[in-house]
Design a protein around this motif. Structure first.
Motif, PDB file in Angstrom:
ATOM      1  N   LEU A  16       1.012  -0.991  -0.025  1.00 58.11           N
ATOM      2  CA  LEU A  16       0.021   0.014  -0.091  1.00 58.11           C
ATOM      3  C   LEU A  16       0.899   1.477   0.084  1.00 58.11           C
ATOM      4  O   LEU A  16       0.532   2.314  -0.744  1.00 58.11           O
ATOM      5  N   SER A  20       1.725   2.990  -6.110  1.00 60.07           N
ATOM      6  CA  SER A  20       0.715   3.809  -6.401  1.00 60.07           C
ATOM      7  C   SER A  20      -0.537   3.730  -7.099  1.00 60.07           C
ATOM      8  O   SER A  20      -1.546   4.514  -7.165  1.00 60.07           O
ATOM      9  N   ASP A  23      -5.459   0.003  -7.592  1.00 60.50           N
ATOM     10  CA  ASP A  23      -7.211   0.490  -7.321  1.00 60.50           C
ATOM     11  C   ASP A  23      -7.960  -0.419  -6.524  1.00 60.50           C
ATOM     12  O   ASP A  23      -8.947  -0.075  -6.299  1.00 60.50           O
ATOM     13  N   ALA A  24      -7.553  -1.675  -6.310  1.00 60.05           N
ATOM     14  CA  ALA A  24      -8.287  -2.427  -5.404  1.00 60.05           C
ATOM     15  C   ALA A  24      -7.498  -3.734  -5.132  1.00 60.05           C
ATOM     16  O   ALA A  24      -6.377  -3.993  -5.407  1.00 60.05           O
ATOM     17  N   PRO A  68     -12.228  -1.952  -3.081  1.00 62.66           N
ATOM     18  CA  PRO A  68     -11.809  -0.666  -3.619  1.00 62.66           C
ATOM     19  C   PRO A  68     -10.679  -0.150  -2.525  1.00 62.66           C
ATOM     20  O   PRO A  68     -10.619  -0.282  -1.337  1.00 62.66           O
ATOM     21  N   ILE A  69      -9.639   0.463  -2.968  1.00 67.14           N
ATOM     22  CA  ILE A  69      -8.437   0.784  -2.284  1.00 67.14           C
ATOM     23  C   ILE A  69      -8.812   1.773  -1.358  1.00 67.14           C
ATOM     24  O   ILE A  69      -8.295   1.963  -0.447  1.00 67.14           O
ATOM     25  N   GLU A  70      -9.859   2.476  -1.580  1.00 65.40           N
ATOM     26  CA  GLU A  70     -10.488   3.609  -0.808  1.00 65.40           C
ATOM     27  C   GLU A  70     -10.983   2.967   0.538  1.00 65.40           C
ATOM     28  O   GLU A  70     -10.942   3.802   1.580  1.00 65.40           O
ATOM     29  N   GLN A  71     -11.321   1.797   0.393  1.00 62.55           N
ATOM     30  CA  GLN A  71     -12.036   1.208   1.605  1.00 62.55           C
ATOM     31  C   GLN A  71     -10.979   0.471   2.590  1.00 62.55           C
ATOM     32  O   GLN A  71     -11.315   0.012   3.529  1.00 62.55           O
ATOM     33  N   LYS A  74      -5.252   3.059   5.753  1.00 63.56           N
ATOM     34  CA  LYS A  74      -4.031   3.124   5.458  1.00 63.56           C
ATOM     35  C   LYS A  74      -2.797   3.193   6.839  1.00 63.56           C
ATOM     36  O   LYS A  74      -1.522   2.982   6.719  1.00 63.56           O
TER      37      LYS A  74
END
Length: 160
Positions: A16, A20, A23-24, A68-71, A74
């Motif tokens: 992560l 970069s 996306d998933a 999805p990477i947003e979920q 980090k």
């Protein structure tokens, strides 16, 4: 957890942080019908067992989840807890797999021979060609002879 190993999140954290274009993340759980046979719980079958084993246990169960990477969190601690939650879900899926009846799922139709014959003939010809053509035979032998040198070079360079 009884069906999965203890999750480790260090590699995921590294990916992560450095990838970069991610996306998933794909969460995949694979279970084989042969794992339901007596004395085989948790043991994945070999290729021969899977292809030639008893018909009643010839099932492949795949659970695939695209996240999805947003979920994905980090922060290190949040990512560790999220990874543990994913593995708890895997444990639940595998427990359900063992508790359900062996029948289930939608069987896939057989692949017609018209779709498998061309590739089978091509690969068979590629395997037989060195016996009938001197040039192809020399290329084949050169490839085999150079393999140990390539492996040695990779070890010297510490690539493997």
């Amino acid at each position: 957890m009884q069906n999965v190993l203890c999750p480790r999140s260090g590699g995921l954290q590294l990916a992560l942080d450095n990838l970069s274009t991610l996306d998933a993340i794909y969460d995949v759980t694979v279970m084989y019908g042969q794992m339901r046979m007596p004395e085989r719980r948790g043991m994945a079958p070999g290729m021969f067992d899977f292809c030639c084993g008893p018909q009643t246990f010839k099932h492949l169960h795949i659970h695939l989840n695209r996240i999805p990477i947003e979920q994905v969190p980090k922060e290190k601690l949040a990512l560790r807890n999220w990874t543990i939650d994913r593995f708890v879900e895997k444990e639940r899926i595998i427990d359900e797999f063992y508790s359900d009846s062996p029948e289930g799922g939608t069987p896939l139709p057989c692949v017609p021979i018209s779709q498998t014959l061309p590739s089978t003939l091509f690969f068979s010809a590629a395997l037989v060609a060195p016996f009938f053509s001197r040039t192809i035979g020399r290329i084949y032998l050169l490839t085999i002879a150079s393999s140990p040198l390539l492996i040695a070079w990779l070890h010297i360079r510490k690539c493997v």
